[in-house]
Design a protein around this motif. Structure first.
Motif, PDB file in Angstrom:
ATOM      1  N   PRO A  12      -0.292   2.513  10.594  1.00 55.84           N
ATOM      2  CA  PRO A  12       0.509   2.130   9.432  1.00 55.84           C
ATOM      3  C   PRO A  12       1.953   2.602   9.609  1.00 55.84           C
ATOM      4  O   PRO A  12       2.219   3.547  10.348  1.00 55.84           O
ATOM      5  CB  PRO A  12      -0.148   2.873   8.263  1.00 55.84           C
ATOM      6  N   THR A  13       2.855   1.959   8.927  1.00 55.47           N
ATOM      7  CA  THR A  13       4.215   2.486   8.875  1.00 55.47           C
ATOM      8  C   THR A  13       4.194   3.800   8.089  1.00 55.47           C
ATOM      9  O   THR A  13       3.318   4.033   7.255  1.00 55.47           O
ATOM     10  CB  THR A  13       5.163   1.482   8.206  1.00 55.47           C
ATOM     11  N   ARG A  14       5.163   4.628   8.387  1.00 57.86           N
ATOM     12  CA  ARG A  14       5.173   5.986   7.814  1.00 57.86           C
ATOM     13  C   ARG A  14       5.138   5.967   6.284  1.00 57.86           C
ATOM     14  O   ARG A  14       4.494   6.805   5.649  1.00 57.86           O
ATOM     15  CB  ARG A  14       6.417   6.734   8.299  1.00 57.86           C
ATOM     16  N   ASP A  15       5.818   4.999   5.676  1.00 54.80           N
ATOM     17  CA  ASP A  15       5.912   4.982   4.221  1.00 54.80           C
ATOM     18  C   ASP A  15       4.626   4.542   3.544  1.00 54.80           C
ATOM     19  O   ASP A  15       4.465   4.743   2.337  1.00 54.80           O
ATOM     20  CB  ASP A  15       7.068   4.074   3.782  1.00 54.80           C
ATOM     21  N   LYS A  16       3.708   3.951   4.303  1.00 51.45           N
ATOM     22  CA  LYS A  16       2.501   3.401   3.677  1.00 51.45           C
ATOM     23  C   LYS A  16       1.207   4.093   4.107  1.00 51.45           C
ATOM     24  O   LYS A  16       0.137   3.746   3.614  1.00 51.45           O
ATOM     25  CB  LYS A  16       2.388   1.901   3.964  1.00 51.45           C
ATOM     26  N   VAL A  17       1.292   5.048   5.023  1.00 48.06           N
ATOM     27  CA  VAL A  17       0.059   5.624   5.568  1.00 48.06           C
ATOM     28  C   VAL A  17      -0.804   6.257   4.485  1.00 48.06           C
ATOM     29  O   VAL A  17      -2.034   6.129   4.502  1.00 48.06           O
ATOM     30  CB  VAL A  17       0.369   6.630   6.700  1.00 48.06           C
ATOM     31  N   SER A  18      -0.193   6.925   3.519  1.00 47.45           N
ATOM     32  CA  SER A  18      -0.993   7.585   2.475  1.00 47.45           C
ATOM     33  C   SER A  18      -1.704   6.578   1.584  1.00 47.45           C
ATOM     34  O   SER A  18      -2.760   6.868   1.013  1.00 47.45           O
ATOM     35  CB  SER A  18      -0.114   8.496   1.615  1.00 47.45           C
ATOM     36  N   LEU A  19      -1.118   5.376   1.463  1.00 50.19           N
ATOM     37  CA  LEU A  19      -1.744   4.323   0.661  1.00 50.19           C
ATOM     38  C   LEU A  19      -2.866   3.635   1.426  1.00 50.19           C
ATOM     39  O   LEU A  19      -3.858   3.201   0.835  1.00 50.19           O
ATOM     40  CB  LEU A  19      -0.691   3.291   0.254  1.00 50.19           C
ATOM     41  N   ILE A  20      -2.721   3.528   2.736  1.00 56.87           N
ATOM     42  CA  ILE A  20      -3.695   2.806   3.558  1.00 56.87           C
ATOM     43  C   ILE A  20      -4.931   3.646   3.858  1.00 56.87           C
ATOM     44  O   ILE A  20      -6.064   3.162   3.769  1.00 56.87           O
ATOM     45  CB  ILE A  20      -3.031   2.353   4.873  1.00 56.87           C
ATOM     46  N   ALA A  21      -4.729   4.909   4.218  1.00 62.52           N
ATOM     47  CA  ALA A  21      -5.839   5.753   4.681  1.00 62.52           C
ATOM     48  C   ALA A  21      -6.944   5.820   3.632  1.00 62.52           C
ATOM     49  O   ALA A  21      -6.695   6.026   2.446  1.00 62.52           O
ATOM     50  CB  ALA A  21      -5.321   7.151   4.979  1.00 62.52           C
ATOM     51  N   SER A  22      -8.186   5.642   4.088  1.00 68.22           N
ATOM     52  CA  SER A  22      -9.318   5.678   3.166  1.00 68.22           C
ATOM     53  C   SER A  22     -10.487   6.423   3.783  1.00 68.22           C
ATOM     54  O   SER A  22     -10.590   6.532   5.003  1.00 68.22           O
ATOM     55  CB  SER A  22      -9.755   4.256   2.788  1.00 68.22           C
ATOM     56  N   ARG A  23     -11.344   6.933   2.931  1.00 66.11           N
ATOM     57  CA  ARG A  23     -12.601   7.498   3.401  1.00 66.11           C
ATOM     58  C   ARG A  23     -13.519   6.349   3.822  1.00 66.11           C
ATOM     59  O   ARG A  23     -13.195   5.165   3.629  1.00 66.11           O
ATOM     60  CB  ARG A  23     -13.280   8.321   2.301  1.00 66.11           C
ATOM     61  N   SER A  24     -14.666   6.685   4.375  1.00 71.82           N
ATOM     62  CA  SER A  24     -15.619   5.638   4.735  1.00 71.82           C
ATOM     63  C   SER A  24     -16.051   4.894   3.477  1.00 71.82           C
ATOM     64  O   SER A  24     -16.140   5.487   2.390  1.00 71.82           O
ATOM     65  CB  SER A  24     -16.838   6.229   5.435  1.00 71.82           C
ATOM     66  N   TYR A  25     -16.295   3.611   3.631  1.00 67.36           N
ATOM     67  CA  TYR A  25     -16.595   2.742   2.497  1.00 67.36           C
ATOM     68  C   TYR A  25     -17.750   3.282   1.659  1.00 67.36           C
ATOM     69  O   TYR A  25     -17.726   3.267   0.425  1.00 67.36           O
ATOM     70  CB  TYR A  25     -16.930   1.340   3.026  1.00 67.36           C
ATOM     71  N   GLN A  26     -18.803   3.801   2.336  1.00 67.25           N
ATOM     72  CA  GLN A  26     -20.016   4.244   1.642  1.00 67.25           C
ATOM     73  C   GLN A  26     -19.800   5.521   0.839  1.00 67.25           C
ATOM     74  O   GLN A  26     -20.604   5.842  -0.042  1.00 67.25           O
ATOM     75  CB  GLN A  26     -21.152   4.470   2.653  1.00 67.25           C
ATOM     76  N   TYR A  28     -17.477   6.217  -1.286  1.00 63.21           N
ATOM     77  CA  TYR A  28     -16.949   5.981  -2.625  1.00 63.21           C
ATOM     78  C   TYR A  28     -18.051   5.490  -3.564  1.00 63.21           C
ATOM     79  O   TYR A  28     -18.945   4.742  -3.156  1.00 63.21           O
ATOM     80  CB  TYR A  28     -15.852   4.913  -2.593  1.00 63.21           C
ATOM     81  N   THR A  29     -17.974   5.897  -4.807  1.00 59.58           N
ATOM     82  CA  THR A  29     -18.810   5.254  -5.811  1.00 59.58           C
ATOM     83  C   THR A  29     -18.254   3.852  -6.065  1.00 59.58           C
ATOM     84  O   THR A  29     -17.107   3.548  -5.710  1.00 59.58           O
ATOM     85  CB  THR A  29     -18.810   6.047  -7.126  1.00 59.58           C
ATOM     86  N   GLN A  30     -19.048   3.015  -6.703  1.00 54.31           N
ATOM     87  CA  GLN A  30     -18.581   1.658  -6.998  1.00 54.31           C
ATOM     88  C   GLN A  30     -17.320   1.695  -7.860  1.00 54.31           C
ATOM     89  O   GLN A  30     -16.371   0.931  -7.635  1.00 54.31           O
ATOM     90  CB  GLN A  30     -19.672   0.854  -7.690  1.00 54.31           C
ATOM     91  N   ALA A  31     -17.297   2.600  -8.837  1.00 51.99           N
ATOM     92  CA  ALA A  31     -16.133   2.695  -9.726  1.00 51.99           C
ATOM     93  C   ALA A  31     -14.886   3.131  -8.950  1.00 51.99           C
ATOM     94  O   ALA A  31     -13.786   2.620  -9.182  1.00 51.99           O
ATOM     95  CB  ALA A  31     -16.420   3.679 -10.859  1.00 51.99           C
ATOM     96  N   GLU A  32     -15.064   4.074  -8.014  1.00 56.96           N
ATOM     97  CA  GLU A  32     -13.929   4.533  -7.208  1.00 56.96           C
ATOM     98  C   GLU A  32     -13.398   3.409  -6.325  1.00 56.96           C
ATOM     99  O   GLU A  32     -12.186   3.218  -6.219  1.00 56.96           O
ATOM    100  CB  GLU A  32     -14.358   5.711  -6.336  1.00 56.96           C
ATOM    101  N   ARG A  33     -14.315   2.675  -5.703  1.00 59.72           N
ATOM    102  CA  ARG A  33     -13.887   1.559  -4.841  1.00 59.72           C
ATOM    103  C   ARG A  33     -13.104   0.533  -5.633  1.00 59.72           C
ATOM    104  O   ARG A  33     -12.049   0.056  -5.214  1.00 59.72           O
ATOM    105  CB  ARG A  33     -15.103   0.905  -4.175  1.00 59.72           C
ATOM    106  N   GLU A  34     -13.650   0.160  -6.786  1.00 59.81           N
ATOM    107  CA  GLU A  34     -13.001  -0.876  -7.587  1.00 59.81           C
ATOM    108  C   GLU A  34     -11.623  -0.423  -8.072  1.00 59.81           C
ATOM    109  O   GLU A  34     -10.672  -1.220  -8.102  1.00 59.81           O
ATOM    110  CB  GLU A  34     -13.892  -1.249  -8.763  1.00 59.81           C
TER     111      GLU A  34
END
Length: 413
Positions: A12-26, A28-34
Motif C-alpha cells: 500500500p502507499t504510505r498514507d493508506k497502509v493503516s486503512l488497508i491492513a486487516s486481520r484474517s477474515y475469519q 472478525y465477527t460478522q458485525a465487525e466485518r460489516e
C-alpha cells in the motif's frame, strides 16, 4: 541450506497502509466485518470478500476471480504499488501487552519445503491444500506470509538492530492497539549477508501457515509442469514468509470444550478418569496447570486438577509426550467418545490467551458441559516433533505473532 531471497513486494502507499491492513477474515465477527466494509473503502477485506459489493455470498472459482478483479482495481487506482527492485523487509509488531516481534519478510523456496529443509509439525488436509492452491493460481498473489522460525543468529540480529534505528517506511497502530513497523532493506552487502546466513542454517521451522506452505508447493509443482521453459527462478518457485528468531515466538495452548459427558453421570465420569489421573477438587479456586502432564478441568461449577499417572501411560515418541495428545488418548477419545478432533461437532477450542475464564464462562452458560486446560507447547517440543517427522494433534498451538494481511503482497504471476 534454506534459500531465502528478497523480492519485489506489492505494498500500500504510505498514507493508506493503516486503512488497508486487516486481520484474517475469519477473526472478525460478522458485525465487525460489516462495519469495516461499510465504512472503509480501502480495507483489504473488500478484496478477500468481493461479494459484499453485490450483497451476495460468493464462493468457489467465481469468488477467486472476483478477488483477482478487486486486487487489480486497487493496483489500477495506485492504492497498491510494486517496489522497483527486490528487498528484504524488516517487520516489527509491538502488541498491546507490550510484547515485541521483529523479523524478516522474504521469499522461501518451495523446493526447500519439498526436501524438508523447511520443516513442519502439523498435518494438512488435502482438500484445503487443493482449494487454496486453486485460489492462489487464480488470484495470482499471496497477502499473508508463512511464519518461519530459526535459532538466534548474531549477524541477523545486528543487521536488524541497525536498520530499525532508522525511520520506518510504515508505522501504524491498529484499533486492536498493536503497532506495526516496516523497514525496506536495500543495501546489497546486507542483502548478501542475510542470504548467506540463512543458507548456512541446517533448516527452518514452520511455526504457523502449514496449509499456505503446502498449497504454495502444489502450485509451484503445477506451474513448473505447465512451463516448458521452467528455470527454477520463476516467482511460483517461492512463497512469502515472515522469519523470526525462536526466542520471539509466543506459543499458547488451545483449551478444549466438550458439549456432554457421552452419556455418563458426573460420578461415573470421575471414576473412569481416576484410572489415569490423580484428581483433586479445587472447588471455586481458579486453577491453571503448573507443569507438564497436569490439566485443569471445569465441570458443574467446580475446578479440578488432573495429574497424569505416568505408570498408566506409555510414552513412545515426542508426540505421545504432548499434553494435547495425552488428553486425547486418555479422556477425549476413550471416555468422551471424541474421535475426529477436526470435525466432531461436540468439541470446540479456545486459545490460551482467553484463559480458563473463557472456558468457565462457556460451561456456566450451558453451551458446554466440561472444559479442559493445559500448558502450551514449547519451541523445543515443536522442533523435536518436526525433526522426527511427526505431527501434532489438531489445535495444539496458537502461535504469535499474527501479521496483518495486505501490508506486503507476493505475486506469483
Amino acid at each position: 541450506m534454506p534459500n531465502i531471497l528478497p523480492f519485489r513486494a506489492v505494498r500500500p502507499t504510505r498514507d493508506k497502509v493503516s486503512l488497508i491492513a486487516s486481520r484474517s477474515y475469519q477473526s472478525y465477527t460478522q458485525a465487525e466485518r460489516e462495519a469495516r466494509l461499510d465504512n472503509n473503502p480501502f480495507s483489504f477485506l473488500h478484496i478477500v470478500n468481493p461479494g459484499y459489493k453485490y450483497h451476495k455470498e460468493i464462493s468457489g472459482p467465481e469468488r477467486f476471480q472476483l478477488v483477482r478483479n478487486r486486487y487489480q482495481e486497487f493496483k489500477e487506482d495506485d492504492i497498491f504499488i510494486q517496489d522497483p527492485k527486490p528487498y528484504y523487509y524488516i517487520y516489527r509488531i509491538i502488541n498491546r501487552e507490550g510484547e515485541q516481534f521483529t523479523g524478516i519478510i522474504a521469499s522461501a523456496s518451495v523446493e526447500d519445503y519439498k526436501s524438508d529443509c523447511i520443516k513442519r509439525h502439523e498435518d494438512t488436509i488435502s482438500f484445503r491444500e487443493e482449494t487454496f492452491k486453486d485460489y492462489l493460481k487464480t488470484v495470482g498473489f499471496n497477502a499473508e506470509p508463512v511464519l518461519l522460525t530459526h535459532p538466534e543468529n548474531s549477524v541477523l540480529a545486528e543487521i536488524i538492530s541497525e536498520i530499525t534505528k532508522t525511520r520506518a517506511e510504515f508505522e501504524f497502530t491498529t484499533t486492536y492497539r498493536d503497532t506495526h513497523y516496516l523497514w525496506l532493506l536495500e543495501d546489497e552487502a546486507k542483502i548478501k549477508s542475510i542470504q548467506q546466513e540463512f543458507s548456512a542454517m541446517e533448516c527452518l521451522y514452520i511455526a504457523d501457515g502449514h496449509h499456505r506452505s503446502a498449497s504454495s508447493f502444489l502450485l509451484g509443482e503445477e506451474l513448473k509442469n505447465q512451463n516448458p521453459k521452467h528455470t527454477g527462478k520463476e516467482a511460483y518457485n517461492f512463497f512469502m514468509t515472515y522469519i523470526i528468531p525462536e526466542k520471539e515466538l509466543r506459543i499458547h495452548e488451545f483449551n478444549r470444550l466438550v458439549t456432554d459427558l457421552n452419556g455418563l453421570s458426573k460420578e461415573e465420569f470421575l471414576i473412569q478418569l481416576d484410572a489415569k489421573f490423580r484428581i483433586e477438587n479445587r472447588g471455586l479456586e481458579y486453577f491453571r496447570p503448573k507443569k507438564k502432564h497436569q490439566f485443569s478441568m471445569y465441570l458443574e461449577g467446580e475446578f479440578y486438577s488432573l495429574q497424569l499417572r505416568k505408570s498408566e501411560y506409555n510414552f513412545k515418541d515426542a508426540t505421545s509426550k504432548l499434553d494435547a495428545k495425552i488428553l486425547y488418548e486418555t479422556i477425549l477419545n476413550p471416555i468422551l467418545g471424541i474421535e475426529d478432533l477436526r470435525n466432531d461437532k461436540r468439541i470446540d477450542y479456545s486459545h490460551g490467551k482467553n484463559g480458563m475464564a473463557y472456558v468457565k464462562g462457556k460451561v456456566d452458560e450451558g453451551a458446554f458441559e466440561i472444559g479442559f486446560g493445559m500448558l502450551p507447547v514449547n519451541v523445543e517440543e515443536m522442533k523435536q516433533i518436526a525433526d522426527e517427522g511427526l505431527t501434532m494433534p489438531p489445535k495444539s498451538t496458537y502461535i504469535q505473532p499474527k501479521l496483518r494481511s495486505g501490508v506486503t503482497i507476493y505475486e506469483f504471476q
